[in-house]
Every structure is written in structure tokens, then in C-alpha cells.
Design a protein around this motif. Structure first.
Motif, mmCIF file in Angstrom:
data_model
loop_
_atom_site.group_PDB
_atom_site.id
_atom_site.type_symbol
_atom_site.label_atom_id
_atom_site.label_comp_id
_atom_site.label_asym_id
_atom_site.label_seq_id
_atom_site.Cartn_x
_atom_site.Cartn_y
_atom_site.Cartn_z
ATOM 1 N N PHE A 14 0.814 -1.210 0.000
ATOM 2 C CA PHE A 14 0.000 0.000 0.000
ATOM 3 C C PHE A 14 0.852 1.267 0.000
ATOM 4 C CE2 PHE A 14 -3.308 -3.037 1.181
ATOM 5 C CZ PHE A 14 -4.280 -2.661 0.265
ATOM 6 N N MET A 15 2.059 1.206 0.557
ATOM 7 C CA MET A 15 2.973 2.342 0.459
ATOM 8 C C MET A 15 3.363 2.566 -1.008
ATOM 9 S SD MET A 15 4.658 4.842 1.791
ATOM 10 C CE MET A 15 4.992 4.680 3.512
ATOM 11 N N CYS A 16 3.568 1.480 -1.742
ATOM 12 C CA CYS A 16 3.879 1.595 -3.174
ATOM 13 C C CYS A 16 2.732 2.251 -3.934
ATOM 14 C CB CYS A 16 4.193 0.229 -3.771
ATOM 15 S SG CYS A 16 5.751 -0.469 -3.211
ATOM 16 N N LEU A 17 1.488 1.867 -3.629
ATOM 17 C CA LEU A 17 0.333 2.490 -4.280
ATOM 18 C C LEU A 17 0.267 3.976 -3.967
ATOM 19 C CD1 LEU A 17 -2.584 -0.077 -3.834
ATOM 20 C CD2 LEU A 17 -1.132 0.296 -5.828
ATOM 21 N N ALA A 18 0.606 4.338 -2.732
ATOM 22 C CA ALA A 18 0.549 5.744 -2.322
ATOM 23 C C ALA A 18 1.691 6.555 -2.915
ATOM 24 C CB ALA A 18 0.570 5.845 -0.799
ATOM 25 N N ALA A 19 2.772 5.901 -3.342
ATOM 26 C CA ALA A 19 3.953 6.631 -3.818
ATOM 27 C C ALA A 19 4.105 6.650 -5.340
ATOM 28 C CB ALA A 19 5.215 6.028 -3.201
ATOM 29 N N CYS A 20 3.660 5.627 -6.033
ATOM 30 C CA CYS A 20 3.923 5.496 -7.474
ATOM 31 C C CYS A 20 2.699 5.927 -8.268
ATOM 32 C CB CYS A 20 4.306 4.060 -7.798
ATOM 33 S SG CYS A 20 4.860 3.820 -9.504
ATOM 34 N N HIS A 21 2.632 7.208 -8.570
ATOM 35 C CA HIS A 21 1.497 7.745 -9.326
ATOM 36 C C HIS A 21 1.847 9.144 -9.832
ATOM 37 C CE1 HIS A 21 0.518 10.541 -6.102
ATOM 38 N NE2 HIS A 21 0.785 9.539 -5.280
ATOM 39 N N SER A 22 0.999 9.675 -10.676
ATOM 40 C CA SER A 22 1.176 11.054 -11.145
ATOM 41 C C SER A 22 -0.061 11.885 -10.805
ATOM 42 C CB SER A 22 1.445 11.074 -12.656
ATOM 43 O OG SER A 22 0.384 10.455 -13.349
ATOM 44 N N ALA A 23 -0.795 11.476 -9.800
ATOM 45 C CA ALA A 23 -2.033 12.162 -9.403
ATOM 46 C C ALA A 23 -1.726 13.414 -8.579
ATOM 47 C CB ALA A 23 -2.913 11.212 -8.597
ATOM 48 N N GLN A 24 -2.736 14.237 -8.444
ATOM 49 C CA GLN A 24 -2.670 15.451 -7.628
ATOM 50 C C GLN A 24 -3.586 15.273 -6.426
ATOM 51 O OE1 GLN A 24 -0.572 18.018 -8.563
ATOM 52 N NE2 GLN A 24 0.004 16.501 -10.099
ATOM 53 N N VAL A 25 -3.304 16.007 -5.357
ATOM 54 C CA VAL A 25 -4.148 15.942 -4.169
ATOM 55 C C VAL A 25 -4.513 17.354 -3.725
ATOM 56 C CG1 VAL A 25 -2.167 15.853 -2.575
ATOM 57 C CG2 VAL A 25 -4.399 15.001 -1.830
ATOM 58 N N ASP A 26 -5.763 17.522 -3.381
ATOM 59 C CA ASP A 26 -6.262 18.740 -2.739
ATOM 60 C C ASP A 26 -6.892 18.296 -1.436
ATOM 61 O OD1 ASP A 26 -5.718 20.801 -4.724
ATOM 62 O OD2 ASP A 26 -7.237 19.791 -5.949
ATOM 63 N N ILE A 27 -6.785 19.131 -0.430
ATOM 64 C CA ILE A 27 -7.410 18.809 0.848
ATOM 65 C C ILE A 27 -8.733 19.557 0.921
ATOM 66 C CG2 ILE A 27 -7.168 18.857 3.358
ATOM 67 C CD1 ILE A 27 -5.212 16.950 1.901
ATOM 68 N N GLY A 28 -9.811 18.796 1.112
ATOM 69 C CA GLY A 28 -11.153 19.379 1.166
ATOM 70 C C GLY A 28 -11.386 20.137 2.463
ATOM 71 N N GLU A 29 -12.502 20.828 2.522
ATOM 72 C CA GLU A 29 -12.858 21.605 3.717
ATOM 73 C C GLU A 29 -12.961 20.728 4.959
ATOM 74 O OE1 GLU A 29 -16.311 24.008 3.070
ATOM 75 O OE2 GLU A 29 -15.442 24.968 1.298
ATOM 76 N N ASP A 30 -13.285 19.449 4.746
ATOM 77 C CA ASP A 30 -13.408 18.525 5.878
ATOM 78 C C ASP A 30 -12.062 17.914 6.287
ATOM 79 O OD1 ASP A 30 -12.966 16.938 3.674
ATOM 80 O OD2 ASP A 30 -14.684 15.620 4.005
ATOM 81 N N GLY A 31 -10.978 18.334 5.598
ATOM 82 C CA GLY A 31 -9.648 17.823 5.921
ATOM 83 C C GLY A 31 -9.284 16.535 5.214
ATOM 84 N N GLU A 32 -10.211 16.001 4.424
ATOM 85 C CA GLU A 32 -9.963 14.755 3.702
ATOM 86 C C GLU A 32 -9.339 15.043 2.339
ATOM 87 O OE1 GLU A 32 -10.366 11.539 4.797
ATOM 88 O OE2 GLU A 32 -10.701 12.560 6.693
ATOM 89 N N PRO A 33 -8.418 14.192 1.888
ATOM 90 C CA PRO A 33 -7.805 14.402 0.577
ATOM 91 C C PRO A 33 -8.767 14.085 -0.562
ATOM 92 C CG PRO A 33 -6.982 12.388 1.576
ATOM 93 C CD PRO A 33 -7.880 13.037 2.583
ATOM 94 N N LEU A 34 -8.665 14.878 -1.630
ATOM 95 C CA LEU A 34 -9.422 14.661 -2.861
ATOM 96 C C LEU A 34 -8.397 14.459 -3.971
ATOM 97 C CD1 LEU A 34 -11.890 17.638 -2.362
ATOM 98 C CD2 LEU A 34 -12.371 15.216 -1.933
ATOM 99 N N TYR A 35 -8.410 13.293 -4.597
ATOM 100 C CA TYR A 35 -7.416 12.954 -5.604
ATOM 101 C C TYR A 35 -7.972 13.171 -7.005
ATOM 102 C CZ TYR A 35 -5.489 10.557 -1.549
ATOM 103 O OH TYR A 35 -5.023 10.247 -0.298
ATOM 104 N N SER A 36 -7.095 13.605 -7.897
ATOM 105 C CA SER A 36 -7.434 13.705 -9.316
ATOM 106 C C SER A 36 -6.218 13.233 -10.105
ATOM 107 C CB SER A 36 -7.816 15.136 -9.701
ATOM 108 O OG SER A 36 -6.748 16.023 -9.459
ATOM 109 N N GLY A 37 -6.481 12.568 -11.209
ATOM 110 C CA GLY A 37 -5.380 12.043 -12.004
ATOM 111 C C GLY A 37 -5.781 11.812 -13.436
ATOM 112 N N SER A 38 -4.789 11.461 -14.232
ATOM 113 C CA SER A 38 -5.032 11.235 -15.653
ATOM 114 C C SER A 38 -5.794 9.940 -15.884
ATOM 115 C CB SER A 38 -3.701 11.197 -16.406
ATOM 116 O OG SER A 38 -2.878 10.178 -15.871
ATOM 117 N N SER A 39 -5.839 9.081 -14.864
ATOM 118 C CA SER A 39 -6.512 7.798 -15.006
ATOM 119 C C SER A 39 -7.357 7.524 -13.763
ATOM 120 C CB SER A 39 -5.446 6.707 -15.162
ATOM 121 O OG SER A 39 -5.896 5.473 -14.716
ATOM 122 N N PRO A 40 -8.561 7.016 -13.941
ATOM 123 C CA PRO A 40 -9.365 6.654 -12.772
ATOM 124 C C PRO A 40 -8.702 5.546 -11.948
ATOM 125 C CG PRO A 40 -10.539 6.114 -14.809
ATOM 126 C CD PRO A 40 -9.278 6.804 -15.199
#
Length: 117
Positions: A14-40
Motif C-alpha cells: 500500500f505504500m507503493c500504491l501511495a507513492a507510485c502515481h502522477s495524481a494530484q491531491v487537494d485537501i477538502g474543507e473537511d480535511g480529507e484528501p481529494l485525488y485527481s489524475g489522468s486515469s481513474p
């Protein structure tokens, strides 16, 4: 369960999944991360890692040896709490290669992480 014989291997997966990507992260108003990427798929992998406590929180450019590297902050279950990884090189996904790789430094150790078909 830390006493399970596959605990460390599962944690690294799971550390590999969290590290190997080209996605972006924004932190929502509730403090939770919102991910966006070139691939679902990338977003789904990050959501899966988050569900087990490996939460990609932030990334930023940082100088390294005369060039730029990406520093990632990943929140992990206790006892680690939070890890900072430095991505020193990335080979993006291509349809010919059918995988992507990152070379990162974590806890003073260089690792090559690859994900793909």
C-alpha cells in the motif's frame, strides 16, 4: 494486525500504491484528501491505500543536488505516523511499456517502485 506474517509486505504494497502515481491531491474543507489524475485507476489505487491508512497528503517541488525533486507526504498508521518520500526520478506510463516507475528516497534508502500490467 502487526503480528500477522504478511503485515510488513501488505504495508509495503500500500505504500507503493501511495507513492507510485502522477495524481494530484487537494485537501477538502473537511480535511480529507481529494485525488485527481489522468486515469481513474490512479485515483482508485490512492483511495484503496487511504482506506487502509496510507494517505497521500501533499507533494511539492524541492531542490536536490542542483535539480528539482518531488517531496511527497504520506500519512501512515502508527508507529510511523508520517513519511516524507523524495521522488528523484519518474518514468511515466506509456502504452508501449504499460507501466510507470519512480525512484524514491525514503528513510535514507533508494527504492525503485514500478506499477503496471
Amino acid at each position: 494486525d502487526p503480528s500477522h506474517p504478511l503485515h510488513e509486505e501488505t504495508r509495503r504494497f500500500f505504500m507503493c500504491l501511495a507513492a507510485c502515481h502522477s495524481a494530484q491531491v487537494d485537501i477538502g474543507e473537511d480535511g480529507e484528501p481529494l485525488y485527481s489524475g489522468s486515469s481513474p485507476d490512479e485515483v482508485a489505487f490512492l483511495d484503496a491505500a487511504r482506506a487502509v491508512g496510507m494517505v497521500f497528503r501533499a507533494q511539492r517541488l524541492t531542490p536536490r543536488d542542483g535539480s528539482a525533486a518531488v517531496q511527497m507526504t504520506i500519512e501512515t498508521p502508527a508507529p510511523d505516523g508520517q513519511k516524507t518520500l523524495t521522488i528523484v526520478a519518474q518514468i511515466p506510463f506509456t502504452s508501449d511499456r504499460k507501466r510507470m516507475s519512480v525512484i524514491c528516497e525514503i528513510d535514507g534508502e533508494l527504492m525503485c517502485i514500478t506499477k503496471g500490467a
